[in-house]
Design a protein around this motif. Structure first.
Motif, PDB file in Angstrom:
ATOM      1  N   LEU A 177       0.825  -1.210   0.000  1.00 16.24           N
ATOM      2  CA  LEU A 177       0.000   0.000   0.000  1.00 16.24           C
ATOM      3  C   LEU A 177       0.858   1.259   0.000  1.00 16.24           C
ATOM      4  O   LEU A 177       0.579   2.220  -0.725  1.00 16.24           O
ATOM      5  CB  LEU A 177      -0.926  -0.011   1.220  1.00 16.24           C
ATOM      6  CG  LEU A 177      -2.028  -1.076   1.225  1.00 16.24           C
ATOM      7  CD1 LEU A 177      -2.782  -1.056   2.554  1.00 16.24           C
ATOM      8  CD2 LEU A 177      -2.990  -0.868   0.075  1.00 16.24           C
ATOM      9  N   LYS A 181       0.833   4.003  -3.138  1.00 14.49           N
ATOM     10  CA  LYS A 181       0.478   5.417  -2.971  1.00 14.49           C
ATOM     11  C   LYS A 181       1.651   6.336  -3.287  1.00 14.49           C
ATOM     12  O   LYS A 181       1.463   7.421  -3.840  1.00 14.49           O
ATOM     13  CB  LYS A 181      -0.042   5.675  -1.557  1.00 14.49           C
ATOM     14  CG  LYS A 181      -1.297   4.891  -1.183  1.00 14.49           C
ATOM     15  CD  LYS A 181      -2.382   4.919  -2.249  1.00 14.49           C
ATOM     16  CE  LYS A 181      -3.053   6.249  -2.408  1.00 14.49           C
ATOM     17  NZ  LYS A 181      -4.177   6.209  -3.374  1.00 14.49           N
ATOM     18  N   GLU A 182       2.879   5.907  -2.947  1.00 17.15           N
ATOM     19  CA  GLU A 182       4.056   6.710  -3.281  1.00 17.15           C
ATOM     20  C   GLU A 182       4.193   6.889  -4.791  1.00 17.15           C
ATOM     21  O   GLU A 182       4.738   7.892  -5.262  1.00 17.15           O
ATOM     22  CB  GLU A 182       5.327   6.056  -2.730  1.00 17.15           C
ATOM     23  CG  GLU A 182       5.494   6.213  -1.230  1.00 17.15           C
ATOM     24  CD  GLU A 182       6.739   5.518  -0.703  1.00 17.15           C
ATOM     25  OE1 GLU A 182       7.047   5.695   0.499  1.00 17.15           O
ATOM     26  OE2 GLU A 182       7.403   4.783  -1.468  1.00 17.15           O
ATOM     27  N   GLN A 186      -4.227   4.476  -7.688  1.00 14.85           N
ATOM     28  CA  GLN A 186      -5.476   4.294  -6.968  1.00 14.85           C
ATOM     29  C   GLN A 186      -5.489   2.852  -6.462  1.00 14.85           C
ATOM     30  O   GLN A 186      -5.186   1.928  -7.219  1.00 14.85           O
ATOM     31  CB  GLN A 186      -6.662   4.531  -7.895  1.00 14.85           C
ATOM     32  CG  GLN A 186      -6.797   5.965  -8.377  1.00 14.85           C
ATOM     33  CD  GLN A 186      -7.436   6.851  -7.320  1.00 14.85           C
ATOM     34  OE1 GLN A 186      -8.557   6.602  -6.893  1.00 14.85           O
ATOM     35  NE2 GLN A 186      -6.725   7.887  -6.899  1.00 14.85           N
ATOM     36  N   VAL A 187      -5.840   2.652  -5.210  1.00 13.12           N
ATOM     37  CA  VAL A 187      -5.790   1.309  -4.623  1.00 13.12           C
ATOM     38  C   VAL A 187      -7.192   0.750  -4.440  1.00 13.12           C
ATOM     39  O   VAL A 187      -8.084   1.409  -3.897  1.00 13.12           O
ATOM     40  CB  VAL A 187      -5.053   1.329  -3.266  1.00 13.12           C
ATOM     41  CG1 VAL A 187      -5.132  -0.048  -2.602  1.00 13.12           C
ATOM     42  CG2 VAL A 187      -3.595   1.738  -3.464  1.00 13.12           C
ATOM     43  N   TYR A 211      -4.882   4.386   3.127  1.00 17.61           N
ATOM     44  CA  TYR A 211      -4.295   4.082   1.827  1.00 17.61           C
ATOM     45  C   TYR A 211      -5.260   3.644   0.731  1.00 17.61           C
ATOM     46  O   TYR A 211      -4.907   3.720  -0.450  1.00 17.61           O
ATOM     47  CB  TYR A 211      -3.263   2.947   1.973  1.00 17.61           C
ATOM     48  CG  TYR A 211      -2.122   3.236   2.907  1.00 17.61           C
ATOM     49  CD1 TYR A 211      -1.094   4.104   2.541  1.00 17.61           C
ATOM     50  CD2 TYR A 211      -2.053   2.626   4.161  1.00 17.61           C
ATOM     51  CE1 TYR A 211      -0.028   4.355   3.398  1.00 17.61           C
ATOM     52  CE2 TYR A 211      -0.990   2.865   5.020  1.00 17.61           C
ATOM     53  CZ  TYR A 211       0.019   3.733   4.636  1.00 17.61           C
ATOM     54  OH  TYR A 211       1.076   3.972   5.485  1.00 17.61           O
ATOM     55  N   ASP A 213      -8.528   3.420  -1.789  1.00 15.84           N
ATOM     56  CA  ASP A 213      -9.499   4.297  -2.445  1.00 15.84           C
ATOM     57  C   ASP A 213     -10.825   3.599  -2.721  1.00 15.84           C
ATOM     58  O   ASP A 213     -11.894   4.213  -2.630  1.00 15.84           O
ATOM     59  CB  ASP A 213      -8.915   4.797  -3.776  1.00 15.84           C
ATOM     60  CG  ASP A 213      -7.600   5.523  -3.590  1.00 15.84           C
ATOM     61  OD1 ASP A 213      -7.631   6.678  -3.159  1.00 15.84           O
ATOM     62  OD2 ASP A 213      -6.543   4.916  -3.866  1.00 15.84           O
ATOM     63  N   CYS A 242     -13.165   5.145   2.822  1.00 20.53           N
ATOM     64  CA  CYS A 242     -12.568   5.139   1.491  1.00 20.53           C
ATOM     65  C   CYS A 242     -13.337   6.079   0.570  1.00 20.53           C
ATOM     66  O   CYS A 242     -14.429   6.550   0.899  1.00 20.53           O
ATOM     67  CB  CYS A 242     -12.553   3.722   0.919  1.00 20.53           C
ATOM     68  SG  CYS A 242     -14.191   2.968   0.810  1.00 20.53           S
TER      69      CYS A 242
END
Length: 335
Positions: A177, A181-182, A186-187, A211, A213, A242
């Protein structure tokens, strides 16, 4: 199946347990009794038990397909023409080779790690009344860990989809995660199973809020996460963690909440044969639509088309011939 040249060049990376689904039709439930497998349940087994099950059912009709929740979702997305890749661990054996070949055949970029241990298998014993009993040997699949991850793995992708069955490995999920994100992805997380949610609730709540989405849940998983029986109330609570929350409510369709607005998505008329893979297929349609900037109604409709079609067949993936029949309805949504 669909012309990827007509789609926006967004790419989706998936990560999950790389398993071979072995579907076996058994002549009677006496086989289950002999193998000490409770009918209708999923049971994790060790290598010896897995081999015993396969040996005892060797004479019966069987099919072998690549599987695993996230892999099923990525395969569905790839069929829709969106560029995809998959991360998992397989053995250096025939099953591992089959899994890799299936990825290549589907046009999915392989990010597979090879192990010296046996590939994981999910043996599905199908009774005459269509009830399914699972004997799952995770094998090499369970070796996926944070050491296999790097920032480079995520570069060039827009979405990252994870199956909930991996959540029990906290270090793996946390590092995945953070890296996603780094790198600006989109997770998306499919909660996968209510018992996984119950066993990892604090970890999930913390990491989803920070973290993740997009969250997919069925009614049982949503209840385990929120404590609410009512799916609409559960959706409201889940959406506080989220950007986009989805609760699948079986024959009634699905509920999607984004930016305070709720979308109620219906289903298509089907003759249900086997519900295996319905949630994976729904996620495939929804994420493929999202990657093409479709409305949430259309993303949900696409998810319903895929999930409705997969349950008309035994197994977790839609056969090639059915994809052709689905072409016009899917193209109408993309159009």
């Amino acid at each position: 199946m669909f012309d990827s040249n007509q789609l926006k060049k967004k790419k989706i990376l998936g990560m999950g347990n790389a398993l071979l689904d072995i579907l076996i039709k058994i002549p009677s439930d006496e086989v289950l009794k002999q193998l000490n497998l409770p009918k209708g349940r999923m049971q994790l087994v060790d290598k010896n038990v897995a081999q015993s099950v396969l040996k005892a059912t060797d004479a019966y009709e069987k099919e072998i397909h690549s599987g695993g929740s996230a892999a099923n979702t990525i395969a569905g997305i790839a069929q829709l023409g969106v560029e995809t890749a998959f991360v998992g661990v397989v053995g250096s054996d025939t099953y591992g080779e089959n899994f890799q070949n299936d990825l290549a055949k589907a046009g999915i970029a392989s990010k597979l790690i090879k192990s010296q241990n046996d590939s994981g298998t999910a043996v599905t014993l199908i009774s005459k009344d269509s009830e399914r009993t699972f004997a799952t040997y995770l094998g090499a699949a369970i070796e996926l860990s944070e050491k296999h991850l790097s920032s480079e793995l995520f570069k060039g992708y827009n979405y990252f989809h994870i199956e909930g069955y991996l959540v029990q490995n906290h270090d793996l999920i946390h590092n995945a995660l953070v890296l996603a994100k780094e790198n600006g992805l989109q997770v998306s997380l499919d909660l996968a199973s209510f018992n996984v949610v119950e066993s990892n609730l604090d970890f999930l709540k913390t990491h989803i809020q920070k973290y993740v989405d997009i969250v997919f849940a069925n009614e049982e998983e949503a209840k385990a996460f929120t404590g609410e029986d009512n799916p609409e109330l559960a959706l409201d609570i889940l959406s506080q963690y989220c950007t986009t929350a989805i609760v699948k409510i079986g024959k009634k369709g699905s509920l999607v909440k984004h930016a305070g607005k709720v979308y109620k998505i219906g289903t298509i008329p089907v003759q249900s044969v086997d519900t295996t893979g319905a949630g994976d297929a729904y996620a495939a349609g929804f994420l493929a639509g999202l990657s093409q900037d479709l409305s949430f109604e259309k993303c949900g409709e696409l998810g319903s088309i895929l999930s409705g079609n997969v349950i008309e067949f035994i197994g977790a993936r839609i056969p090639d011939a059915r994809w052709e029949k689905m072409r016009s309805s899917i193209q109408a949504i993309f159009a």
